[in-house]
Design a protein around this motif. Structure first.
Motif: not given
Length: 299
Positions: A254-272
């Protein structure tokens, strides 16, 4: 008595000394030892109880004075049982815990008739209903002992539940006969545990009389509350570790998505997350997917 049986060791006759030694061996054989009341138990039923206890517990009957001597000789706290050695009693030994012993003795008790002169352990009640007994003098016997009875429909009926004796009162011969005729057995026969000594602790029957199912439920509730508290406090254990790791992973994501941290594991969540505002505008513009196909909708 023979000359040999008259021989003494100190001030105690030899046969008594041998009996005390055997009782001492009995006491040392078990982890838990108690005193049980055997008052009013017929010898045949007592033998049946011995057989039922076989494999889990053992009963030893002897003279009270010799039982007391053996208890005092061993010490180790067992001398505390001496005060319970009075009347018709015996010793019971088991390697089970005292709670299991108490439950076993209570479960083995059976209903029995009560005799004239005995004291009622509880209120004696003659239940209302048809006795199945033909009209005759017995209706008078019922009324004599205090039951509300009458002849009705070709048999003797007790009109309502009738308390004919209160707990602690003595049973009369008339009442004993009436109860016997009706097949009412108002007392329980069995070994009454007076006290038991186990691992240095003396237990009274009231301390052993627990509701096992309720106790298990309390333990389960306590374990569940402890589990929740451990998780809330972030205290890792073998059971809470996987839950804490899962929560930590979720929080980090949740922190990574909120901070827009670029990470392969967060790509789908960031795009969404990035697409969410545009998707909302499209829904407001186009309406529900089936809006154009709704009956009566404008072209």
């Amino acid at each position: 008595m023979s000359a040999e049986s008259d021989r003494t060791t100190g001030t105690i006759p030899e046969w008594k000394r041998e009996e005390v030694d055997e009782i001492v061996e009995f006491l040392q054989r078990y982890d838990s030892v108690g005193v049980v009341d055997v008052t009013g138990i017929p010898s045949r039923q007592l033998q049946d109880m011995r057989r039922e206890l076989h494999g889990t517990a053992a009963l030893r009957i002897s003279r009270n004075t010799l039982i007391a001597l053996a208890l005092e000789e061993i010490e180790e706290g067992l001398e505390e049982l001496v005060e319970h050695v009075a009347g018709q009693v015996g010793l019971i030994g088991t390697n089970d815990n005292p709670f299991g012993l108490y439950q076993q003795l209570e479960a083995s008790k059976t209903p029995a008739p009560i005799n004239a002169g005995e004291t009622a352990p509880d209120d004696v009640v003659i239940p209302g209903g048809d006795t199945g007994i033909d009209p005759g003098p017995f209706v008078g016997d019922l009324q004599q002992v205090g039951a509300n009875a009458r002849i009705e429909g070709g048999s003797i009926k007790v009109v309502e539940d009738s308390t004919v004796l209160s707990a602690g009162e003595e049973v009369s011969a008339d009442l004993s006969n009436v109860l016997s005729e009706l097949g009412i057995e108002p007392k329980e026969v069995g070994l009454d545990l007076r006290s038991v000594h186990s691992e240095g602790v003396l237990f009274a029957p009231a301390e052993l009389d627990i509701d096992v199912e309720a106790y298990h439920a309390d333990l389960e509730a306590a374990a569940a509350a402890g589990h929740t508290l451990s998780i809330d406090a972030g205290y890792p254990t073998a059971r809470t570790g996987p839950v804490l790791l899962s929560q930590a992973a979720g929080d980090a994501k949740a922190v990574g998505v909120s901070a827009a941290v670029e990470s392969p594991s967060l790509t789908d969540d960031l795009v969404s997350t990035a697409d969410a505002p545009a998707a909302g505008r499209r829904r407001r513009r186009d309406g529900p997917p089936d809006e154009k196909h709704r009956p009566g909708a404008l072209p």
